[in-house]
Write an enzyme that holds these catalytic residues in place. Structure first.
Site, PDB file in Angstrom:
ATOM      1  N   GLY A   1       0.815  -1.212   0.000  1.00 55.95           N
ATOM      2  CA  GLY A   1       0.000   0.000   0.000  1.00 55.95           C
ATOM      3  C   GLY A   1       0.847   1.259   0.000  1.00 55.95           C
TER       4      GLY A   1
ATOM      5  CG  LEU B   1       2.679   3.909   6.017  1.00 52.41           C
ATOM      6  CD1 LEU B   1       3.664   5.074   5.930  1.00 52.41           C
ATOM      7  CD2 LEU B   1       1.814   4.027   7.265  1.00 52.41           C
TER       8      LEU B   1
ATOM      9  CG  ASP C   1      -6.969 -12.291   4.615  1.00 51.94           C
ATOM     10  OD1 ASP C   1      -7.158 -11.257   5.306  1.00 51.94           O
ATOM     11  OD2 ASP C   1      -7.910 -13.008   4.212  1.00 51.94           O
TER      12      ASP C   1
ATOM     13  CB  THR D   1      -7.826   3.205   3.328  1.00 54.86           C
ATOM     14  OG1 THR D   1      -7.483   2.715   2.023  1.00 54.86           O
ATOM     15  CG2 THR D   1      -6.768   2.744   4.331  1.00 54.86           C
TER      16      THR D   1
ATOM     17  CB  THR E   1      -7.301   7.021  10.784  1.00 53.56           C
ATOM     18  OG1 THR E   1      -7.876   8.130  10.088  1.00 53.56           O
ATOM     19  CG2 THR E   1      -8.443   6.253  11.429  1.00 53.56           C
TER      20      THR E   1
ATOM     21  CE1 TYR F   1     -10.130   3.751   7.422  1.00 52.01           C
ATOM     22  CE2 TYR F   1     -10.439   6.068   7.993  1.00 52.01           C
ATOM     23  CZ  TYR F   1      -9.596   5.002   7.722  1.00 52.01           C
ATOM     24  OH  TYR F   1      -8.240   5.176   7.763  1.00 52.01           O
TER      25      TYR F   1
ATOM     26  CE  LYS G   1      -7.133   2.452  10.954  1.00 46.72           C
ATOM     27  NZ  LYS G   1      -6.053   1.489  10.561  1.00 46.72           N
TER      28      LYS G   1
ATOM     29  CD1 TRP H   1      -6.561  14.959   6.770  1.00 45.93           C
ATOM     30  CD2 TRP H   1      -6.008  16.878   5.786  1.00 45.93           C
ATOM     31  NE1 TRP H   1      -7.609  15.820   6.939  1.00 45.93           N
ATOM     32  CE2 TRP H   1      -7.299  17.012   6.343  1.00 45.93           C
ATOM     33  CE3 TRP H   1      -5.455  17.970   5.131  1.00 45.93           C
ATOM     34  CZ2 TRP H   1      -8.050  18.190   6.250  1.00 45.93           C
ATOM     35  CZ3 TRP H   1      -6.194  19.143   5.046  1.00 45.93           C
ATOM     36  CH2 TRP H   1      -7.470  19.256   5.586  1.00 45.93           C
TER      37      TRP H   1
END
Length: 299
Positions: free
Chosen positions: A12, A14, A37, A69, A108, A132, A136, A157
């Site tokens: 991904g 990051l 997974d 995400t 997040t 979401y 999280k 962001w």
């Protein structure tokens, strides 16, 4: 830095940056979801076990960058979002606890309601408004309550050279439209993955040392704050374009399935108190990002 890193979500935005920034002397395995997974208990247990067995004299640590995400899609895909964002971290934490491996879990700003008027502190109570954010927050709770040596790092962001993000979207739109309307009533702190990855790697080294951070929840975002509209103007400026081509608008002009936080600035007080290097100001970081990866932002 003599670490053996396991980075779930390694393909991904990051995760790829963490691989790119890791020093050569680090041993890194960064599987994507197709290879690991995080909702599969057996696969998670085997991955952490293999990390420990293959570490040798290196210090093993897991940095979890795996996440669901798709903020809007989560509103109607709650089961999958919970599986990846809550069950996955729970399984990782359990495996890390069983093998004595430290875990750094990335979270997040969406765990907060976004109705504040000062930067959210690490000990502020999560109260998410979206599916979401709820998933999280559940992941954070699972990690912190697992008994593992675990740290939660909230950010927000995020943009970088890999994957899809706001900077790439603005670049694409600038080539197609004379003007672009961007919301000016949401505030946050743009965070370059280059700086975030460097901070997470520094933290990974600290959590494997004899003096790990005492705070279990940390915030890592670009310093300062701005709006999406001002951020877009800065992107145009980096492209050598007139920022006046970006026009301000209100969030209600672009309704979305999931509510966005109006204010999601995060305090990095605990990060600084832990002796970790503060991330640079968001505007300085944007210039650095373009200097390093202009071609990635302007394909």
């Amino acid at each position: 830095m003599t670490l053996a890193l396991l980075v779930p979500g390694g393909t991904g935005q990051l995760g790829r940056e963490l691989v790119a920034r890791a020093p050569e002397r680090c041993q890194v395995r960064a599987p994507g979801s197709a290879e690991l997974d995080v909702t599969n208990a057996g696969a998670v247990i085997e991955a952490v076990k293999s990390l420990v067995e293959g570490a040798g004299e290196l210090r093993p640590v897991v940095v979890n960058a795996a996440a669901y995400t798709a903020v809007d899609a989560a509103e109607t895909d709650e089961t999958r979002a919970f599986a990846v964002n809550a069950d996955g971290p729970r399984l990782l934490a359990a495996a890390c606890s069983a093998h004595g491996v430290p875990l750094v879990h990335v979270s997040t700003d969406y765990v907060f309601p976004g109705d504040g008027d000062r930067p959210y502190r690490e000990d502020d109570r999560p109260s998410p408004r979206s599916v979401y954010g709820t998933t999280k927050a559940a992941g954070e709770e699972a990690v912190l309550g697992s008994g593992a040596r675990a740290w939660v790092v909230r950010t927000g962001w995020v943009y970088g050279a890999y994957g899809h993000n706001f900077v790439k979207t603005m670049t694409r739109l600038s080539a197609k439209h004379e003007t672009v309307s961007v919301v000016d009533d949401q505030r946050g702190s743009p965070t370059w993955t280059g700086d975030l990855a460097a901070g997470l790697l520094e933290l990974a080294e600290r959590v494997t040392s004899d003096e790990p951070p005492a705070a279990k929840v940390l915030h890592a975002t670009g310093a300062g704050e701005t709006t999406w509209y001002e951020f877009a103007g800065a992107v145009f400026a980096e492209l050598g374009l007139d920022p006046a081509r970006v026009r301000p608008c209100k969030s209600d002009e672009f309704p979305r399935p999931a509510p966005r936080p109006a204010y999601s600035v995060l305090s990095d007080e605990a990060w600084r108190a832990s002796g970790l290097t503060p991330l640079r100001h968001w505007r300085e970081a944007l210039t650095a990002a373009f200097a390093e990866s202009r071609d990635a932002f302007t394909p």
